[in-house]
Design an enzyme around this catalytic site. Structure first.
Site, PDB file in Angstrom:
ATOM      1  N   GLY A  70       0.672  -1.494  -0.150  1.00  0.00           N
ATOM      2  CA  GLY A  70       0.079   0.341  -0.055  1.00  0.00           C
ATOM      3  C   GLY A  70       0.742   1.302   0.443  1.00  0.00           C
ATOM      4  O   GLY A  70       1.915   1.303   0.635  1.00  0.00           O
ATOM      5  N   ARG A 118       0.659  -5.353  -4.404  1.00  0.00           N
ATOM      6  CA  ARG A 118       0.677  -6.183  -3.335  1.00  0.00           C
ATOM      7  C   ARG A 118       0.940  -7.081  -4.474  1.00  0.00           C
ATOM      8  O   ARG A 118       0.170  -8.046  -5.220  1.00  0.00           O
ATOM      9  CB  ARG A 118      -0.284  -5.940  -2.598  1.00  0.00           C
ATOM     10  CG  ARG A 118      -0.726  -4.735  -1.940  1.00  0.00           C
ATOM     11  CD  ARG A 118      -2.060  -5.182  -0.585  1.00  0.00           C
ATOM     12  NE  ARG A 118      -2.629  -3.903  -0.490  1.00  0.00           N
ATOM     13  CZ  ARG A 118      -1.731  -3.042   0.719  1.00  0.00           C
ATOM     14  NH1 ARG A 118      -0.618  -3.420   1.015  1.00  0.00           N
ATOM     15  NH2 ARG A 118      -2.636  -2.181   1.226  1.00  0.00           N
ATOM     16  N   GLY A 176       4.744  -7.610   4.237  1.00  0.00           N
ATOM     17  CA  GLY A 176       4.814  -8.312   3.499  1.00  0.00           C
ATOM     18  C   GLY A 176       5.899  -7.682   3.041  1.00  0.00           C
ATOM     19  O   GLY A 176       6.713  -8.837   2.212  1.00  0.00           O
ATOM     20  N   THR A 180       4.784   2.685   6.072  1.00  0.00           N
ATOM     21  CA  THR A 180       2.859   1.854   6.595  1.00  0.00           C
ATOM     22  C   THR A 180       2.589   2.605   7.348  1.00  0.00           C
ATOM     23  O   THR A 180       3.124   3.679   8.690  1.00  0.00           O
ATOM     24  CB  THR A 180       2.816   0.722   6.573  1.00  0.00           C
ATOM     25  OG1 THR A 180       1.704   0.351   7.397  1.00  0.00           O
ATOM     26  CG2 THR A 180       4.025   1.151   7.520  1.00  0.00           C
ATOM     27  N   ILE A 181       1.571   3.467   6.907  1.00  0.00           N
ATOM     28  CA  ILE A 181       0.680   4.342   7.801  1.00  0.00           C
ATOM     29  C   ILE A 181      -0.246   3.759   8.706  1.00  0.00           C
ATOM     30  O   ILE A 181       0.020   4.211  10.183  1.00  0.00           O
ATOM     31  CB  ILE A 181      -0.749   5.236   7.255  1.00  0.00           C
ATOM     32  CG1 ILE A 181      -2.035   3.631   6.856  1.00  0.00           C
ATOM     33  CG2 ILE A 181      -0.653   5.517   6.494  1.00  0.00           C
ATOM     34  CD1 ILE A 181      -3.312   4.342   6.008  1.00  0.00           C
ATOM     35  N   ASP A 182       0.553   2.087   9.278  1.00  0.00           N
ATOM     36  CA  ASP A 182       0.104   1.674  10.136  1.00  0.00           C
ATOM     37  C   ASP A 182       0.902   1.461  11.084  1.00  0.00           C
ATOM     38  O   ASP A 182       0.669   0.874  13.046  1.00  0.00           O
ATOM     39  CB  ASP A 182       0.244   0.313   9.875  1.00  0.00           C
ATOM     40  CG  ASP A 182      -1.242   0.309   9.008  1.00  0.00           C
ATOM     41  OD1 ASP A 182      -2.343   0.851   8.739  1.00  0.00           O
ATOM     42  OD2 ASP A 182      -1.421  -1.181   8.254  1.00  0.00           O
ATOM     43  N   ARG A 204     -25.543  13.872  18.238  1.00  0.00           N
ATOM     44  CA  ARG A 204     -25.393  12.109  17.133  1.00  0.00           C
ATOM     45  C   ARG A 204     -24.635  11.400  18.633  1.00  0.00           C
ATOM     46  O   ARG A 204     -23.253  12.283  18.001  1.00  0.00           O
ATOM     47  CB  ARG A 204     -25.478  11.818  15.802  1.00  0.00           C
ATOM     48  CG  ARG A 204     -27.395  12.248  15.346  1.00  0.00           C
ATOM     49  CD  ARG A 204     -26.436  12.475  13.519  1.00  0.00           C
ATOM     50  NE  ARG A 204     -27.460  13.230  13.003  1.00  0.00           N
ATOM     51  CZ  ARG A 204     -27.755  13.626  12.123  1.00  0.00           C
ATOM     52  NH1 ARG A 204     -26.256  13.856  10.575  1.00  0.00           N
ATOM     53  NH2 ARG A 204     -28.505  13.567  10.593  1.00  0.00           N
ATOM     54  N   MET A 238      -7.896   3.538   9.236  1.00  0.00           N
ATOM     55  CA  MET A 238      -7.198   2.392   9.257  1.00  0.00           C
ATOM     56  C   MET A 238      -6.519   1.487  10.558  1.00  0.00           C
ATOM     57  O   MET A 238      -6.452   2.248  10.954  1.00  0.00           O
ATOM     58  CB  MET A 238      -6.849   2.731   7.853  1.00  0.00           C
ATOM     59  CG  MET A 238      -7.518   2.474   6.324  1.00  0.00           C
ATOM     60  SD  MET A 238      -6.236   2.651   4.702  1.00  0.00           S
ATOM     61  CE  MET A 238      -8.207   3.020   3.499  1.00  0.00           C
ATOM     62  N   ARG A 284     -24.586   7.473  13.274  1.00  0.00           N
ATOM     63  CA  ARG A 284     -23.273   7.731  11.633  1.00  0.00           C
ATOM     64  C   ARG A 284     -22.195   7.602  11.639  1.00  0.00           C
ATOM     65  O   ARG A 284     -21.218   7.829  12.685  1.00  0.00           O
ATOM     66  CB  ARG A 284     -23.878   9.402  11.119  1.00  0.00           C
ATOM     67  CG  ARG A 284     -25.000   9.989  11.256  1.00  0.00           C
ATOM     68  CD  ARG A 284     -26.010   9.616   9.675  1.00  0.00           C
ATOM     69  NE  ARG A 284     -27.009   9.886   9.674  1.00  0.00           N
ATOM     70  CZ  ARG A 284     -28.502   9.665   9.987  1.00  0.00           C
ATOM     71  NH1 ARG A 284     -28.198   8.681  10.923  1.00  0.00           N
ATOM     72  NH2 ARG A 284     -28.906  10.618   9.999  1.00  0.00           N
TER      73      ARG A 284
HETATM   74  O1  F6P Z   1      -1.203  -1.258   5.397  1.00  0.00           O
HETATM   75  C1  F6P Z   1      -2.332  -0.063   5.119  1.00  0.00           C
HETATM   76  C2  F6P Z   1      -3.313  -0.464   4.374  1.00  0.00           C
HETATM   77  O2  F6P Z   1      -3.420   1.156   4.526  1.00  0.00           O
HETATM   78  C3  F6P Z   1      -3.808  -0.429   5.998  1.00  0.00           C
HETATM   79  O3  F6P Z   1      -3.853   0.175   6.863  1.00  0.00           O
HETATM   80  C4  F6P Z   1      -5.833  -0.800   5.599  1.00  0.00           C
HETATM   81  O4  F6P Z   1      -5.841  -1.958   6.568  1.00  0.00           O
HETATM   82  C5  F6P Z   1      -4.709  -1.410   3.822  1.00  0.00           C
HETATM   83  O5  F6P Z   1      -3.825  -0.810   3.871  1.00  0.00           O
HETATM   84  C6  F6P Z   1      -5.429  -1.237   2.892  1.00  0.00           C
HETATM   85  O6  F6P Z   1      -4.915  -2.141   2.263  1.00  0.00           O
HETATM   86  P1  F6P Z   1      -5.326  -1.635   0.188  1.00  0.00           P
HETATM   87  O7  F6P Z   1      -5.097   0.009  -0.194  1.00  0.00           O
HETATM   88  O8  F6P Z   1      -5.055  -2.873  -0.348  1.00  0.00           O
HETATM   89  O9  F6P Z   1      -7.283  -1.460   0.342  1.00  0.00           O
END
Ligand code: F6P
Length: 357
Positions: free
Chosen positions: A11, A74, A113, A134-136, A171, A178, A275
């Site tokens: 990603g 990927r 990965g 990675t943003i994660d 609300r 993510m 919402r």
């Molecule tokens: O690993 C980065 C990420 O943005 C995750 O936070 C998210 O779950 C995933 O990739 C989304 O993957 P894709 O871009 O394949 O939909």
């Protein structure tokens, strides 16, 4: 003269270009002669020999540009040893591209990965240097990955926007952030955006605890509640299921994502309007923030240093406020996740944030 391949895989995220620019500028400024080969769309380019020659001008003006100038894709590690639809051996093809171009090393930018495949290529004898993107922020061996801070900023801004409308309407709002496996991004954005409830994969939730937190806010006079839900948030019940059982349950469910299931349950139990907002890939988009520009540039230039010294087989990471080199075999296959007993979780709880546990 060094012949260097570059590729971005998995990603995308902010600051991939800034990191590559860092690598290339540091090499050029060292006076070393270099030839640059940019493989297109990640490992796919390496497998199929699709690349373009790059020069320093390709790296001008990209410090602030989001995405990746090389493209990405990927290519799942779990099928890397399986031949492609034409019977091609992917690993042998990647090695072939590397040796055909007589590369001295391959610089690979990616997340979990990507690092498994990078380590495999190292085991196969290629010279590899990697950079943690990675943003994660879930890559083992580094306290921080580039892309993370920029994504936190975007997710936080989304929560800020939701705050005003949630207040006007009184609300309950869910903002889905993510993070399928880990909760660094939802936690940090949630805290920065003043969320009342944060649900992360590492802390399975109980729907009644969420309802209690909403009712408590109401009792205290709050008109609205903001809930940040990680993509991979999971209930205590579901956490008891095997991976297979859980996958089957999700496949059967009618919900587009976990947030909608939680929203429906809250609505039923409280009678309140709920919402859901899903910023999705916006979180990976646009320009890197200033932190990521500096961070990715630093990592890139340290990667340049390793290449100049001929030190291969490492990820350039960040530990205890220092840039470090981490052996690839230590990184590959490990996930960095949040400890439910981490100080930041305890501090968030002291601020009154509920984790639904
Ligand atoms: O690993 C980065 C990420 O943005 C995750 O936070 C998210 O779950 C995933 O990739 C989304 O993957 P894709 O871009 O394949 O939909």
């Amino acid at each position: 003269m060094k012949r260097i391949g570059l590729l971005t895989s998995g990603g995308d995220c902010q600051a991939l270009n800034a990191a590559m620019r860092g690598v290339v500028k540091s090499l050029v400024n060292s006076g070393e002669q270099i030839e640059l080969y940019g493989f297109l769309d990640g490992y796919r380019g390496l497998i199929y020999g699709e690349y373009r020659m790059l020069d320093i001008s390709d790296f001008s003006g990209i410090l602030t540009r989001g995405g990746t100038i090389l493209g990405t894709s990927r290519v799942p590690f779990k099928t890397i040893r399986e031949p492609d639809e034409d019977g091609r051996d992917k690993v042998e093809s990647m090695k072939h591209s590397y040796y055909k171009l007589r590369l001295d090393c391959l610089v690979i930018l990616g997340g979990n990965g990507t690092h498994k495949t990078a380590n495999l290529l190292r085991e196969e004898g290629l010279n590899i240097v990697t950079l943690p993107k990675t943003i994660d922020n879930d890559l083992w061996g580094t306290d921080m990955t580039f892309g993370f801070q920029s994504a936190v900023d975007i997710a936080t801004q989304t929560i800020d926007y939701i705050h005003t409308t949630a207040d006007s309407h009184g609300r309950v709002f869910i903002v889905e952030i993510m993070g399928h496996k880990v909760g660094f991004l939802p936690l940090n954005a949630g805290m920065a955006g003043g969320a009342d409830i944060i649900l992360i994969p590492e802390i399975p939730y109980d729907i009644d605890k969420i309802v209690d937190a909403i009712e408590l806010r109401k009792k205290r006079g709050a008109k609205f509640t903001i809930i940040v839900v990680a993509e991979g948030a999971i209930s205590k019940q579901d956490a008891k299921l095997s991976k297979k059982e859980y996958k089957e349950k999700v496949a059967k469910a009618k919900y587009p994502s976990v947030s909608y299931e939680i929203a429906e349950k809250i609505q039923k139990k409280t009678g309140k309007e709920v919402r859901v907002t899903v910023p999705g890939h916006i979180q990976r988009g646009g320009a890197p923030d200033s932190y990521d520009r500096v961070f990715a540039s630093r990592l890139g230039s340290e990667a340049g240093k390793l290449i100049l010294k001929g030190e291969y087989g490492f990820m350039v990471g960040y530990k205890n406020r220092e840039i470090v080199k981490v052996p690839l075999d230590e990184v590959a296959g490990k996930l960095k996740s949040l400890d439910p007993n981490a100080a930041i979780i305890k501090e968030a709880k002291m601020l009154g944030i509920s984790f639904g546990d």
